[in-house]
Design a protein around this motif. Structure first.
Motif, PDB file in Angstrom:
ATOM      1  N   TYR A 442       0.819  -1.212   0.000  1.00  0.00           N
ATOM      2  CA  TYR A 442       0.000   0.000   0.000  1.00  0.00           C
ATOM      3  C   TYR A 442       0.853   1.263   0.000  1.00  0.00           C
ATOM      4  O   TYR A 442       0.486   2.277  -0.590  1.00  0.00           O
ATOM      5  N   PHE A 443       2.009   1.215   0.700  1.00  0.00           N
ATOM      6  CA  PHE A 443       2.818   2.410   0.877  1.00  0.00           C
ATOM      7  C   PHE A 443       3.978   2.509  -0.126  1.00  0.00           C
ATOM      8  O   PHE A 443       4.789   3.422  -0.032  1.00  0.00           O
ATOM      9  N   ASN A 444       4.039   1.588  -1.087  1.00  0.00           N
ATOM     10  CA  ASN A 444       5.112   1.607  -2.098  1.00  0.00           C
ATOM     11  C   ASN A 444       6.498   1.636  -1.453  1.00  0.00           C
ATOM     12  O   ASN A 444       7.360   2.456  -1.807  1.00  0.00           O
ATOM     13  N   HIS A 445       6.693   0.744  -0.491  1.00  0.00           N
ATOM     14  CA  HIS A 445       8.016   0.631   0.130  1.00  0.00           C
ATOM     15  C   HIS A 445       9.035   0.234  -0.941  1.00  0.00           C
ATOM     16  O   HIS A 445       8.757  -0.575  -1.820  1.00  0.00           O
ATOM     17  N   PHE A 446      10.228   0.820  -0.872  1.00  0.00           N
ATOM     18  CA  PHE A 446      11.239   0.566  -1.900  1.00  0.00           C
ATOM     19  C   PHE A 446      11.548  -0.929  -2.029  1.00  0.00           C
ATOM     20  O   PHE A 446      11.738  -1.430  -3.143  1.00  0.00           O
ATOM     21  N   PHE A 447      11.613  -1.642  -0.912  1.00  0.00           N
ATOM     22  CA  PHE A 447      11.933  -3.068  -0.984  1.00  0.00           C
ATOM     23  C   PHE A 447      10.782  -3.865  -1.604  1.00  0.00           C
ATOM     24  O   PHE A 447      11.017  -4.866  -2.287  1.00  0.00           O
ATOM     25  N   TYR A 448       9.557  -3.431  -1.364  1.00  0.00           N
ATOM     26  CA  TYR A 448       8.413  -4.111  -1.984  1.00  0.00           C
ATOM     27  C   TYR A 448       8.467  -3.946  -3.505  1.00  0.00           C
ATOM     28  O   TYR A 448       8.153  -4.874  -4.250  1.00  0.00           O
ATOM     29  N   LEU A 449       8.855  -2.763  -3.956  1.00  0.00           N
ATOM     30  CA  LEU A 449       8.970  -2.534  -5.400  1.00  0.00           C
ATOM     31  C   LEU A 449       9.962  -3.519  -6.012  1.00  0.00           C
ATOM     32  O   LEU A 449       9.800  -3.944  -7.164  1.00  0.00           O
ATOM     33  N   ALA A 450      10.979  -3.877  -5.242  1.00  0.00           N
ATOM     34  CA  ALA A 450      11.982  -4.824  -5.742  1.00  0.00           C
ATOM     35  C   ALA A 450      11.374  -6.212  -5.944  1.00  0.00           C
ATOM     36  O   ALA A 450      11.506  -6.802  -7.016  1.00  0.00           O
ATOM     37  N   ILE A 451      10.713  -6.746  -4.905  1.00  0.00           N
ATOM     38  CA  ILE A 451      10.164  -8.098  -5.053  1.00  0.00           C
ATOM     39  C   ILE A 451       9.001  -8.109  -6.036  1.00  0.00           C
ATOM     40  O   ILE A 451       8.734  -9.129  -6.673  1.00  0.00           O
ATOM     41  N   LYS A 452       8.301  -6.989  -6.162  1.00  0.00           N
ATOM     42  CA  LYS A 452       7.225  -6.909  -7.154  1.00  0.00           C
ATOM     43  C   LYS A 452       7.784  -7.074  -8.558  1.00  0.00           C
ATOM     44  O   LYS A 452       7.158  -7.681  -9.429  1.00  0.00           O
ATOM     45  N   LYS A 453       8.980  -6.539  -8.778  1.00  0.00           N
ATOM     46  CA  LYS A 453       9.633  -6.655 -10.085  1.00  0.00           C
ATOM     47  C   LYS A 453      10.568  -7.855 -10.150  1.00  0.00           C
ATOM     48  O   LYS A 453      11.332  -7.988 -11.101  1.00  0.00           O
ATOM     49  N   GLN A 454      10.479  -8.717  -9.128  1.00  0.00           N
ATOM     50  CA  GLN A 454      11.321  -9.910  -9.059  1.00  0.00           C
ATOM     51  C   GLN A 454      12.809  -9.575  -9.072  1.00  0.00           C
ATOM     52  O   GLN A 454      13.629 -10.296  -9.642  1.00  0.00           O
ATOM     53  N   ILE A 455      13.151  -8.475  -8.428  1.00  0.00           N
ATOM     54  CA  ILE A 455      14.552  -8.093  -8.271  1.00  0.00           C
ATOM     55  C   ILE A 455      15.023  -8.630  -6.920  1.00  0.00           C
ATOM     56  O   ILE A 455      14.612  -8.132  -5.872  1.00  0.00           O
ATOM     57  N   MET A 456      15.883  -9.636  -6.965  1.00  0.00           N
ATOM     58  CA  MET A 456      16.294 -10.316  -5.740  1.00  0.00           C
ATOM     59  C   MET A 456      17.765 -10.118  -5.396  1.00  0.00           C
ATOM     60  O   MET A 456      18.251 -10.706  -4.431  1.00  0.00           O
ATOM     61  N   ASP A 457      18.475  -9.312  -6.160  1.00  0.00           N
ATOM     62  CA  ASP A 457      19.886  -9.076  -5.830  1.00  0.00           C
ATOM     63  C   ASP A 457      20.141  -7.581  -5.765  1.00  0.00           C
ATOM     64  O   ASP A 457      19.471  -6.772  -6.416  1.00  0.00           O
ATOM     65  N   TRP A 458      21.123  -7.201  -4.946  1.00  0.00           N
ATOM     66  CA  TRP A 458      21.388  -5.793  -4.656  1.00  0.00           C
ATOM     67  C   TRP A 458      21.789  -5.001  -5.891  1.00  0.00           C
ATOM     68  O   TRP A 458      21.343  -3.853  -6.093  1.00  0.00           O
TER      69      TRP A 458
END
Length: 614
Positions: A442-458
């Protein structure tokens, strides 16, 4: 006309035909696999009527797909040869299926419904009902069209005594073949659950009022016989009293006559209407539904042989998370799994929730001239929310007030996800349950945006999410702090800290929520087949070995990636037909097979059919 009471229901074990077949002067209605448990309650006039029209719509939709793909043409003749190979037959339209070394054959020896519906031409029907005739009505706006036939008076005035206007020249009585056609047409469309033009419905209703009772229906068990007799008598009167029979008249007379007098009992033994090898239809239905419910980027592989162009376009709407286009090749041959899906909890976080957050007087100082205010909550649960282009000296809540309600205590009520130009950040705490993930969503947390885009590495996270926003933050950052992200949201952290937090979050997420690849095989077999101990060797030969090869080839591709996906598990499931008309769930787990190696999933046929027509 179909007498549904005369149909005998049957669900064959080793016969893939679905439809109507005549054997020894008896008509048998062959149903799809999975229906056998409910045969007794389906063996009624209403049950058989509803099943017939349901299957009629399903086969019609499937046939349209085959026509669209060029497997057959609209007349059932030889079409453009595809990889499946199109074969022409006097008995119907055939499509060869390479996998099963058999043919999909459409049977329509006496398809009275299709013939009747194909005669529908709305402009022609309305033109026959309302034709131009001379009228003494006068329309000044049309006077210029009649000056050439006017009588000119001595004072040069033009006199026009009549004009052509639409008027009824066919009276809506028993001799009106058009209203009779409209009545039958509307009755069929009602059974198909389809909407009819209001003018056509009005014509049909006039026929009903003149000849039938308000409760009478052509497809009602109580009035079926009486209505059929009335229609036959009406057609005879129409034919006897119509002096001029043009091409339009004969078109409607012939389809009505075939509909009323067509009798499957008069056909030869064998398949009359339906399709052989229903497994292709079942595959088309299941995979169409799969495309509707799965994010296109997670639908990694799809057999689209029997899918409409619209469905295929939807499946290809976004880039795939992993490219598997060259995965299933072995010994110079290509294998074709039905579907492969990447399963992740992140795409199942749904539902409306409400969060209340209060603005904090915590200020993020950039320098003595510039400052942002983005903090909500207390010291131990503070979160920071900012947005692109945010100005200094304005707390984020002022912008949120334009989008959300504020209660009497000054709390902002977040009852929908923040717009995409808003971002948030706070230090992630345990446990990482679904409620917590929902708030991040709901709050567009930066880390959530990562898993939403299947970005799993730094490295990808930094390159694809942080850097495009100019985020190079932390106490050691020497660049500009003129934006809200560097100056406020990440002001307390440097990149090393953010990297550590991100990696810990991803590790916890992957440990807590299993992500896996699922190989889906659409099986036109019921669950009892897989429970039969006498079928074990046959199942291994026909299904299991192939599934092993699919998994091996997929695992080989994943291992080459050397990324977080490489170590994810691979699961297999078989989708099986079942008839559960009273159940609200479309897809249900039945049981595991071979000690849990394969999941058996029952697919609710009736609910699935509704998605197939959508």
């Amino acid at each position: 006309m179909i007498n549904f009471n005369s149909l005998k229901l049957i669900v064959p074990d080793n016969y893939s035909f679905v439809g109507i077949q005549k054997q020894d002067d008896e008509l048998y209605f062959y149903l799809p696999k999975g229906f056998d448990a409910r045969l007794s309650e389906l063996d009624t006039f209403v049950g058989k009527r509803d099943l017939f029209f349901l299957l009629y719509k399903i086969l019609g939709t499937f046939k349209e797909i085959c026509i669209e793909k060029g497997y057959i043409d609209d007349m059932g003749e030889l079409g453009t040869q595809d990889r499946d190979g199109v074969i022409n037959s006097h008995r119907g339209s055939e499509i060869q299926n390479d996998e099963d070394d058999s043919e999909n054959i459409f049977y329509s020896k006496l398809d009275i419904i299709t013939h009747f519906l194909k005669a529908y031409e709305e402009p022609k029907i309305l033109a026959l009902a309302y034709r131009l005739g001379k009228s003494n009505k006068f329309d000044v706006s049309q006077i210029h069209r009649y000056l050439h036939q006017a009588v000119y008076l001595p004072n040069h005035a033009a006199y026009v005594d009549e004009m052509l206007f639409p008027r009824r020249v066919m009276q809506f009585e028993s001799t009106d073949i058009v209203t009779m056609y409209c009545y039958i047409f509307c009755e069929i469309k009602q059974q198909l659950g389809e909407v009819v033009n209001a003018e056509i419905t009005a014509l049909a209703e006039q026929f009903r009022q003149h000849h039938l009772g308000n409760q009478d229906s052509l497809f009602d068990e109580q009035s079926y016989g009486q209505v059929l007799d009335i229609l036959k008598d009406a057609l005879e009167i129409i034919d006897h009293n119509t002096p001029i029979k043009d091409v339009d008249y004969w078109q409607y007379y012939e389809v009505i006559n075939l509909f009323l007098y067509g009798n499957w009992h008069q056909a030869e033994n064998g398949e009359i209407w339906g399709i052989k090898n229903f497994h292709s239809v079942w595959e088309s239905m299941c995979l169409t539904y799969l495309v509707q419910i799965v994010n296109p980027s997670l639908l990694l592989y799809l057999d689209d042989r029997y899918l409409s162009s619209r469905t295929v376009e939807r499946a290809k709407a976004s880039a795939k998370l992993i490219d598997l286009s060259n995965t299933f090749k072995i010994n110079g041959s290509s294998m074709i799994p039905d579907a492969i899906v990447f399963e992740s909890i992140i795409y199942k976080i749904k539902g409306d929730k409400t969060y209340t957050e209060w603005p904090n007087n915590w200020w993020d100082y950039v320098d003595r001239f510039n400052r942002y205010s983005t903090t909500f909550g207390g010291f131990y649960n503070k979160i920071k929310i900012g947005y692109l282009g945010q100005e200094t000296n304005n707390h984020t809540i002022k912008k949120l007030q334009e989008l959300y309600k504020i209660d009497s205590s000054g709390y902002v009520i977040i009852d929908a996800p923040l717009p995409t130009n808003f971002y948030s950040f706070w230090k992630i705490s345990c446990p990482l349950d679904s409620e917590y993930l929902h708030k991040m969503y709901y709050f567009n947390h930066f880390f959530y945006l990562a898993i939403k885009k299947q970005i799993m590495d730094w490295d990808r996270f930094n390159k694809e999410i942080l850097q495009p926003l100019g985020i190079f933050s932390g106490p050691l950052y020497k660049g500009s702090r003129s934006d809200v992200f560097n100056a406020s949201l990440f002001s307390e952290w440097d990149l090393k800290d953010i990297k550590t937090q991100f990696n810990n979050f991803i590790r916890q997420f992957l440990n807590q929520y299993e992500e896996y690849f699922e190989i889906i095989d659409i099986k036109y077999l019921d669950a009892k087949y897989f429970r039969d101990p006498n079928k074990i060797e046959e199942i291994k030969r026909r299904s299991i070995r192939k599934q092993f090869v699919y998994e091996h080839l997929l695992q080989r591709t994943l291992e080459k990636r050397n990324d977080p996906y490489s170590n994810l598990s691979i699961q297999s499931s078989f989708w099986l037909p079942s008839y559960l008309p009273d159940d609200s769930e479309l897809l249900q787990d039945d049981s595991t097979f071979m000690d849990g190696y394969i999941k058996l999933k029952n697919v609710n046929f009736k609910l699935l059919a509704e998605t197939y027509f959508a």
